[in-house]
Motif scaffolding. Structure first.
Motif, mmCIF file in Angstrom:
data_model
loop_
_atom_site.group_PDB
_atom_site.id
_atom_site.type_symbol
_atom_site.label_atom_id
_atom_site.label_comp_id
_atom_site.label_asym_id
_atom_site.label_seq_id
_atom_site.Cartn_x
_atom_site.Cartn_y
_atom_site.Cartn_z
ATOM 1 N N ASP A 23 1.147 -1.897 -0.206
ATOM 2 C CA ASP A 23 -0.188 -0.645 -0.105
ATOM 3 C C ASP A 23 0.499 1.752 -0.137
ATOM 4 O OD1 ASP A 23 -1.917 1.320 0.201
ATOM 5 O OD2 ASP A 23 -2.829 1.018 2.017
ATOM 6 N N LYS A 47 0.549 4.908 1.832
ATOM 7 C CA LYS A 47 -0.521 5.074 3.175
ATOM 8 C C LYS A 47 -0.617 6.982 2.585
ATOM 9 C CE LYS A 47 -1.790 1.486 5.919
ATOM 10 N NZ LYS A 47 -0.937 0.468 5.927
ATOM 11 N N GLY A 67 -6.240 6.488 3.709
ATOM 12 C CA GLY A 67 -6.832 5.233 3.756
ATOM 13 C C GLY A 67 -5.871 4.470 2.866
ATOM 14 N N TYR A 115 -7.223 -9.575 7.200
ATOM 15 C CA TYR A 115 -6.035 -8.950 6.475
ATOM 16 C C TYR A 115 -4.297 -8.332 7.285
ATOM 17 C CZ TYR A 115 -3.399 -3.740 5.257
ATOM 18 O OH TYR A 115 -3.417 -2.586 4.813
ATOM 19 N N ASN A 169 -6.637 -5.969 10.379
ATOM 20 C CA ASN A 169 -7.990 -5.425 9.579
ATOM 21 C C ASN A 169 -8.915 -6.797 9.271
ATOM 22 O OD1 ASN A 169 -7.433 -3.017 9.619
ATOM 23 N ND2 ASN A 169 -6.385 -3.255 7.683
ATOM 24 N N ARG A 191 -11.579 -7.035 7.127
ATOM 25 C CA ARG A 191 -12.101 -7.020 5.810
ATOM 26 C C ARG A 191 -10.825 -6.918 5.109
ATOM 27 N NH1 ARG A 191 -9.596 -1.862 5.434
ATOM 28 N NH2 ARG A 191 -9.044 -1.397 7.441
ATOM 29 N N GLY A 232 -8.519 -4.610 2.225
ATOM 30 C CA GLY A 232 -8.163 -3.752 2.009
ATOM 31 C C GLY A 232 -8.484 -3.113 1.053
ATOM 32 N N ASP A 233 -8.097 -1.581 0.683
ATOM 33 C CA ASP A 233 -8.794 -0.592 0.138
ATOM 34 C C ASP A 233 -7.183 0.125 -0.204
ATOM 35 O OD1 ASP A 233 -10.411 0.588 -2.097
ATOM 36 O OD2 ASP A 233 -12.254 0.718 -1.601
ATOM 37 N N PRO A 234 -6.890 0.591 -1.454
ATOM 38 C CA PRO A 234 -6.949 -0.257 -2.279
ATOM 39 C C PRO A 234 -6.420 -1.352 -2.936
ATOM 40 C CG PRO A 234 -5.065 1.563 -3.034
ATOM 41 C CD PRO A 234 -5.398 1.335 -1.109
ATOM 42 N N GLU A 235 -6.068 -1.751 -2.090
ATOM 43 C CA GLU A 235 -5.254 -3.423 -2.516
ATOM 44 C C GLU A 235 -6.322 -4.240 -2.520
ATOM 45 O OE1 GLU A 235 -4.994 -2.099 0.580
ATOM 46 O OE2 GLU A 235 -3.334 -2.705 1.783
HETATM 47 N N1 GLY Z 1 -5.177 0.248 2.503
HETATM 48 C C1 GLY Z 1 -5.916 -0.028 3.868
HETATM 49 C C2 GLY Z 1 -6.462 -0.354 4.699
HETATM 50 O O1 GLY Z 1 -7.494 -0.947 3.582
HETATM 51 O O2 GLY Z 1 -6.837 -0.632 5.834
#
Ligand code: GLY
Ligand code: AMP
Length: 447
Positions: free
Chosen positions: A230, A232, A244, A287, A303, A305, A307-310
């Motif tokens: 990522d 960040k 994010g 995650y 995490n 859930r 990840g975003d943007p992965e």
């Molecule tokens: N890319 C970090 C997140 O989804 O928390």
């Protein structure tokens, strides 16, 4: 966007007609998940709550908010939704999975108790340290003076974290005692993160490079994805405020087979076992944010859930079905781990286009000029909106679009992502031009 997926083999009784899937969330992550599920099985009907302007190609969007657990459950019952998939952490923290399961409805995601691996840093840290899983040592404090004593014991650099959910912003890496002191008072006294900062962690600083590793899990068995990296910080060269996530790429050269098997054997599987032992089995997508240190991978955070943007980076590379494992996990079945997930062998780089003022005060309502994406580009919408009267596409929040370029090399993938990112136009557009810089630098150094 072309699908490179193989068709789903999910073992469902097809006499029920097309499967209805309720997907909760409205970001680029959810657009990528919806797109991939449609690749896996074009007959599935996806309903997204609440979705965004780009998702209408692959899903029906309904105006029910992700946090409206009762509204979502009511919809799933009325529409006879077969499977619900939860994107963001907020509904998980509110117990959406518990509520659906109580009514016997299949849902992909962890229970509220298991989601605490993300939502309570205190719970996560105690669990990890108790089970001997490699992570930074830490102590918890609700009084500034005891926090300062811990800083003095550890020495700078040191990490100060709000214990609760602070939208990814509740972390300060303090390079000096003075910086640490400021952060402690800011969180505990000024409450800049509200109740999320009523308790803080003083944590050992880990030196190394970070990776995001996702595993699909039924609570015991786990199917790892390839790792992504990522970006960040807001600006090129990893400077500026934390966000994010402004971009990601995969695969990553430091995610060697030995680092990834160490992560599975020493981190993922023991964490799942520790959660089972606690009576909080975790099913869904786990995650782990890893720090690859000299002594091997260590946990930065978990995490509960995708990840975003992965997710937008990884799913265009996944050639085996995502629907099959999600369907099995969501129904509480055992995950088939006899075959691993399959990948295209290509590289992907995702550039996030963010709105003016992101991350602090993103502006909404700027008109977007969006050219047709060329081959090799996967365009996922995040905060976009189409006006009802004129059909104009507008920005609608912080992270607006995620542009994934793919190619035989990382260089090709990131060039293709960047070229398209430059062609999309809206007032105040912010994006990074250096996605993949660590690996691009390493391959340039090796050449
Ligand atoms: N890319 C970090 C997140 O989804 O928390
Ligand atoms: P978190 O919200 O816990 O993921 O932390 C946000 C970011 O702060 C991470 O992605 C790391 O870059 C950094 N970070 C957090 N904890 C540590 C640590 N103990 N040592 C070094 N960096 C850290």
């Amino acid at each position: 966007m072309t699908c490179s997926g193989t068709w789903s083999r999910h073992s469902r009784n097809r006499t029920r007609g097309p499967m209805k899937i309720l997907l909760v969330g409205n970001g680029g992550r959810e657009h990528a998940i919806a797109w991939k599920l449609k690749c896996d099985d074009p007959s599935v009907e996806i309903i997204c709550a609440s979705g965004n302007a780009g998702m209408t190609d692959v899903a029906e969007c309904i105006p029910v908010k992700a946090e409206d657990v009762r509204g979502l459950l009511g919809y799933a019952e009325r529409a006879d939704v077969e499977l619900t998939i939860v994107g963001p952490e907020a509904p998980l923290a509110l117990g959406i999975v518990d509520a659906f399961r109580e009514k016997g409805r299949a849902i992909f995601g962890p229970t509220r108790a298991a989601a605490e691996i993300e939502t309570s840093k205190r719970f996560a840290k105690t669990l990890l340290l108790g089970a001997g899983i490699p992570t930074a040592t830490a102590s918890h404090h609700s009084e500034p003076l005891s926090a300062l004593r811990a800083v003095d014991g550890m020495g700078a650099p040191v990490v100060i974290k709000a214990s609760g959910l602070a939208a990814g912003k509740g972390v300060v890496i303090a390079r000096s005692r003075e910086e640490a002191e400021r952060a402690i008072y800011m969180m505990l006294e000024d409450r800049v993160f509200g109740d999320a900062g009523a308790e803080i962690l003083i944590e050992e600083f880990m030196e190394g490079e970070e990776l995001s590793l996702f595993v699909l899990t039924d609570g015991t068995n786990a199917l790892p994805m390839i790792a992504a990296q990522d970006h960040k910080r807001l600006l090129d060269g990893d400077i500026g405020p934390n966000t994010g996530g402004m971009g990601a790429y995969a695969p990553v050269s430091i995610a060697t087979d030995s680092a990834m098997s160490a992560a599975m054997d020493r981190i993922i599987l023991p964490t799942l076992a520790a959660l089972r032992k606690e009576g909080r089995p975790f099913s869904g997508l786990l995650y782990v944010g890893l720090m690859i240190t000299e002594s091997g991978p260590r946990v930065v955070e978990f995490n509960c859930r995708f990840g975003d943007p992965e997710t937008e980076t990884l799913l265009p590379l996944l050639t085996s079905s995502l629907l099959d494992p999600i369907y099995a996990i969501g129904r509480g079945e055992k995950l088939n781990v006899s075959t691993s997930l399959q990948w295209s062998g290509e590289c992907a780089a995702t550039t996030v286009l963010a709105a003016h003022g992101y991350p602090d005060t993103p502006r909404k309502g700027d008109g977007i000029r969006l050219p047709a994406p060329p081959k090799g580009i996967y365009l996922f919408h995040a905060a976009t909106l189409r006006t009802e009267d004129t059909g104009e596409l507008l920005t609608n929040g912080g992270r607006v679009l995620a542009i994934t370029g793919t190619g035989k090399t990382l260089e090709a993938a990131s060039k293709c992502s960047l070229e398209f990112a430059e062609r999309v136009a809206f007032e105040g557009k912010q994006f990074r031009r250096d996605i993949g810089w660590r690996d691009l630098g390493r391959s340039a150094g090796a050449a």
